[in-house]
Design an enzyme around this catalytic site. Structure first.
Site, PDB file in Angstrom:
ATOM      1  N   THR A  47       0.802  -1.232   0.000  1.00  0.00           N
ATOM      2  CA  THR A  47       0.000   0.000   0.000  1.00  0.00           C
ATOM      3  C   THR A  47       0.834   1.281   0.000  1.00  0.00           C
ATOM      4  O   THR A  47       0.342   2.323  -0.429  1.00  0.00           O
ATOM      5  CB  THR A  47      -0.919   0.031   1.237  1.00  0.00           C
ATOM      6  OG1 THR A  47      -0.124  -0.173   2.400  1.00  0.00           O
ATOM      7  CG2 THR A  47      -1.987  -1.031   1.146  1.00  0.00           C
ATOM      8  N   ASP A  48       2.091   1.212   0.457  1.00  0.00           N
ATOM      9  CA  ASP A  48       2.836   2.467   0.634  1.00  0.00           C
ATOM     10  C   ASP A  48       2.958   3.289  -0.651  1.00  0.00           C
ATOM     11  O   ASP A  48       2.815   4.505  -0.635  1.00  0.00           O
ATOM     12  CB  ASP A  48       4.253   2.191   1.181  1.00  0.00           C
ATOM     13  CG  ASP A  48       4.229   1.831   2.656  1.00  0.00           C
ATOM     14  OD1 ASP A  48       3.136   1.557   3.177  1.00  0.00           O
ATOM     15  OD2 ASP A  48       5.303   1.810   3.276  1.00  0.00           O
TER      16      ASP A  48
HETATM   17  N1  ASP Z   1       5.205  -1.309   3.411  1.00  0.00           N
HETATM   18  C1  ASP Z   1       4.277  -2.220   2.786  1.00  0.00           C
HETATM   19  C2  ASP Z   1       4.264  -1.978   1.297  1.00  0.00           C
HETATM   20  O1  ASP Z   1       3.877  -0.946   0.856  1.00  0.00           O
HETATM   21  C3  ASP Z   1       2.919  -2.062   3.359  1.00  0.00           C
HETATM   22  C4  ASP Z   1       1.874  -2.891   2.636  1.00  0.00           C
HETATM   23  O2  ASP Z   1       2.157  -3.881   2.021  1.00  0.00           O
HETATM   24  O3  ASP Z   1       0.731  -2.521   2.685  1.00  0.00           O
HETATM   25  O4  ASP Z   1       4.620  -2.830   0.548  1.00  0.00           O
END
Ligand code: ASP
Length: 449
Positions: A178-179
């Site tokens: 999500t990042d």
């Molecule tokens: N830090 C992770 C990413 O963006 C968080 C996630 O997977 O939601 O890959």
């Protein structure tokens, strides 16, 4: 990675296996939870998943006592069982391009390893409702956290999307961390033009081995939206509220992660989401200005990028020397995040602000040299307007470009435009031409409410 010989010996002696519930006591401290496999850190510390879903580590020494407990088997996630399934020709076909991130990671409690859902069968077994909606194909493109993604990964994804479209699929879901999901959605909106089918980017804030995971509902909503709507194009599909009720479909170039941990972290910025979709397949469009799917249309892939770009935030101690540094690094494009409508500290007001004029002069010099410099706002909502105040007009006069985009989208558009040509005047034209609804002439104030 595995636990130390001492720990493995102790576990064997007590008949404790990975994923058993345990009670650990050490120097007055007592914790209970599920014993996790060792994936990182010192081999001599025990990792336990607590009731609240978080993991904790305890260094193992002669004062550490560990015993098996009954725990709460109800709460223990079930191992993924895979069963064969046959595609149903009456249903649409969706390709899932998996890139990694939280949505793709879960603990396999039968083996104790950290795994991704690697085949269509595994996904179907974990979320069986998906097979009532569509036939699935799974392609693993990367296995990475999204903070590590580079323009190379966007370009690779654009090519994979093209390959999948040519096989005649009805839609594509990209599972993603999500990042930087909103960066990938902006990049793919520019790189995959004219898509005949929907391309939905889906993530989850909580991994699928946690009770509060949003992974299944986000995937179900994305599959339902592909199956039930006439949408074609790039969008993000994520939880619309903190409850498991609906997801929003956000425009790929106008969305941002606004919270570190909430499941409804993604918000459309300055526009309404395209639609609201429920996991049972109810779709409500909130806008009508979207491209409709048309499987006869040919996609146009523009996988170019020049990564000699920078995003610089203005602040109260901002200094022109930062710009000189980027100039020395050979940057061809700079996006400035100004305050408010696009302000920078460019005026000498007293003894403390004497260097402000130097910032203005440096900007003017870099623009003359052919470096593209654009302005976006650090206000999360609302766009820049370099006509309103005299200070802003001064920036416009020296050739600072007004970028009515979110800062991330502005940066990606800058790199994408520069990737087309070595000539900065030509790149400027591309930067200022609307390609995927990224330049917003009109801000929808309802989006802020
Ligand atoms: N830090 C992770 C990413 O963006 C968080 C996630 O997977 O939601 O890959």
């Amino acid at each position: 990675m595995d636990y130390s010989k001492e720990i493995l010996g102790e576990l064997k002696k007590k008949g404790i296996k990975i994923s058993d519930y345990v009670i650990i006591e050490k120097n007055e401290q007592k914790i209970s939870g599920m014993l996790m496999p060792k994936s990182q850190g010192s081999p001599n510390s025990l990792i336990v998943k607590l009731e609240n879903g978080y993991n904790t580590g305890i260094d193992f020494d002669k004062n550490t006592k560990i015993k098996k407990s009954k725990g709460n088997d109800e709460k223990k996630p079930k191992p993924v069982k895979t069963e064969k399934y046959k595609p149903d020709p009456s249903k649409p076909t969706i390709t899932i391009l998996s890139t990694g991130g939280t949505i793709a990671s879960r603990i396999d409690y039968s083996t104790g390893g950290v795994t991704g859902l690697e085949t269509a069968e595994e996904i179907i077994s974990a979320i069986p409702e998906l097979k009532d909606i569509a036939n699935l194909k799974l392609r693993q493109v990367f296995q990475m956290m999204s903070e590590d993604m580079e323009p190379y990964h966007w370009m690779t994804l654009a090519k994979k999307i093209d390959d999948e479209i040519s096989t005649g699929v009805d839609g594509i879901i990209i599972t993603h961390g999500t990042d930087t999901m909103h960066c990938t959605s902006a990049a793919l909106s520019l790189m995959v033009q004219n898509s005949p089918v929907p391309i939905l980017i889906v993530g989850s804030q909580r991994s699928s081995d946690r009770g509060s995971s949003d992974a299944a509902m986000n995937l179900l909503c994305a599959a339902q939206f592909i199956a039930k709507s006439d949408f074609g194009g790039v969008a993000v599909c994520m939880h619309g509220s903190t409850e498991d009720k609906f997801c929003f479909i956000h425009q790929g170039t106008q969305v941002r992660k606004m919270h570190t941990s909430r499941r409804d972290a993604f918000k459309s910025i300055d526009v309404l989401p395209y639609a609201k979709v429920e996991p049972d397949g109810t779709v409500e469009f909130l806008r009508s200005d979207y491209t409709k799917k048309d499987k006869k249309r040919k996609p146009h892939i523009v996988d170019r990028f020049d990564r000699n770009i920078a995003l610089i935030k203005s602040h109260t101690c901002f200094n022109y020397k930062v710009l000189e540094f980027y100039e020395q690094q050979g940057m061809r494009g700079i996006v400035l995040e100004g305050t408010g409508l696009g302000h920078l500290p460019i005026r000498d007001m007293d003894d403390y602000t004497k260097h402000h004029k130097l910032l203005y002069d440096t900007l003017a010099r870099l623009v003359k040299k052919g470096i593209l410099i654009g302005m976006a706002s650090q206000c999360p909502y609302g766009k820049v307007n370099l006509n309103v105040y005299t200070n802003l007009r001064l920036l416009k006069d020296i050739g600072i470009l007004e970028l009515r985009m979110t800062p991330d989208t502005a940066l990606i558009k800058m790199g994408w435009a520069l990737g087309h040509t070595k000539n900065s005047e030509d790149a400027k034209k591309i930067l200022l031409t609307n390609v995927a609804g990224e330049i917003l002439d009109h801000v929808d104030i309802q989006a802020y409410e």
